[in-house]
Design an enzyme around this catalytic site. Structure first.
Site, PDB file in Angstrom:
ATOM      1  N   CYS A  34     -65.283  58.132 -12.267  1.00 22.85           N
ATOM      2  CA  CYS A  34     -66.181  57.065 -12.724  1.00 22.85           C
ATOM      3  C   CYS A  34     -65.571  55.681 -12.540  1.00 22.85           C
ATOM      4  O   CYS A  34     -66.271  54.684 -12.613  1.00 22.85           O
ATOM      5  CB  CYS A  34     -66.567  57.276 -14.193  1.00 22.85           C
ATOM      6  SG  CYS A  34     -65.174  57.156 -15.311  1.00 22.85           S
ATOM      7  N   ASP A  36     -63.511  54.189 -14.537  1.00 18.92           N
ATOM      8  CA  ASP A  36     -63.228  53.499 -15.791  1.00 18.92           C
ATOM      9  C   ASP A  36     -61.723  53.459 -16.058  1.00 18.92           C
ATOM     10  O   ASP A  36     -60.999  54.382 -15.707  1.00 18.92           O
ATOM     11  CB  ASP A  36     -63.948  54.206 -16.950  1.00 18.92           C
ATOM     12  CG  ASP A  36     -65.452  54.004 -16.870  1.00 18.92           C
ATOM     13  OD1 ASP A  36     -65.889  53.294 -15.961  1.00 18.92           O
ATOM     14  OD2 ASP A  36     -66.168  54.563 -17.711  1.00 18.92           O
ATOM     15  N   CYS A  59     -67.355  52.658 -19.711  1.00 23.03           N
ATOM     16  CA  CYS A  59     -68.658  52.952 -20.305  1.00 23.03           C
ATOM     17  C   CYS A  59     -68.606  52.832 -21.825  1.00 23.03           C
ATOM     18  O   CYS A  59     -67.533  52.736 -22.430  1.00 23.03           O
ATOM     19  CB  CYS A  59     -69.084  54.351 -19.911  1.00 23.03           C
ATOM     20  SG  CYS A  59     -68.177  55.622 -20.794  1.00 23.03           S
ATOM     21  N   CYS A 103     -64.590  60.785 -21.359  1.00 29.12           N
ATOM     22  CA  CYS A 103     -64.310  59.443 -21.875  1.00 29.12           C
ATOM     23  C   CYS A 103     -63.327  59.528 -23.039  1.00 29.12           C
ATOM     24  O   CYS A 103     -62.448  58.676 -23.174  1.00 29.12           O
ATOM     25  CB  CYS A 103     -65.608  58.768 -22.324  1.00 29.12           C
ATOM     26  SG  CYS A 103     -66.987  58.980 -21.172  1.00 29.12           S
TER      27      CYS A 103
HETATM   28 FE1  FES Z   1     -65.951  57.681 -17.290  1.00 31.11          FE
HETATM   29 FE2  FES Z   1     -67.012  57.118 -19.628  1.00 31.11          FE
HETATM   30  S1  FES Z   1     -68.070  57.537 -17.790  1.00 31.11           S
HETATM   31  S2  FES Z   1     -64.936  57.031 -19.067  1.00 31.11           S
END
Ligand code: FES
Length: 146
Positions: A34, A36, A59, A103
């Site tokens: 993702c 992040d 996110c 996450c």
């Molecule tokens: Fe990857 Fe939340 S979508 S950390």
């Protein structure tokens, strides 16, 4: 509703956001899939997490997870912080949707990464950190599977 009230509340009003100057340990982890990124700062005195702050570029669930994780380890010992699992973070948030469990993994890993930095800087050993390599491909795969 997909997200618990607690997730929404911590997302909209995250605790312990920011950075600690001259932190005793700093950790940064990311999820390759993702994109992040989570950065965690620890102030440690006599084996106790005196202060913790985070910066998360990610996110809402990642922000809520970091916020909750910092609340859960503040004032706790290094050992207690080491024992904080991503499941405990998710449970404290009254659950995360399955696709968002990774996450909470970032939050657990960010704390451990910061503790690893602390242990290296102080040349001390922390049980449970020796097996973790935050940079290797294997770990990235593990995260992707979650
Ligand atoms: Fe990857 Fe939340 S979508 S950390």
């Amino acid at each position: 509703m997909m997200y618990s009230e607690k997730v929404m509340e911590h997302f909209q009003n995250p605790r312990n956001v920011g950075e600690i100057l001259n932190a005793d340990g700093v950790g940064e982890v990311g999820n390759a899939k993702c994109g992040d990124i989570m950065k965690m700062y620890l102030k440690i005195e006599d084996g106790v997490i005196e202060d913790v702050k985070f910066k998360t570029f990610g996110c809402g669930s990642a922000i809520a997870s970091s916020s909750m994780a910092t609340e859960l380890i503040k004032g706790k010992t290094i050992e207690e912080a080491m024992n904080l699992t991503n499941k405990a973070v998710a449970e404290a948030l009254d659950g995360l949707p399955p696709v968002k469990m990774h996450c909470s993994v970032l939050a657990e890993q960010a704390i451990k990464s910061a503790l690893l930095d602390y242990s290296k800087k102080n040349n001390i050993h922390i049980d449970g950190l020796e097996d973790i390599n935050f940079d290797d491909d294997h770990h990235a795969h593990e995260l992707e599977e979650l």
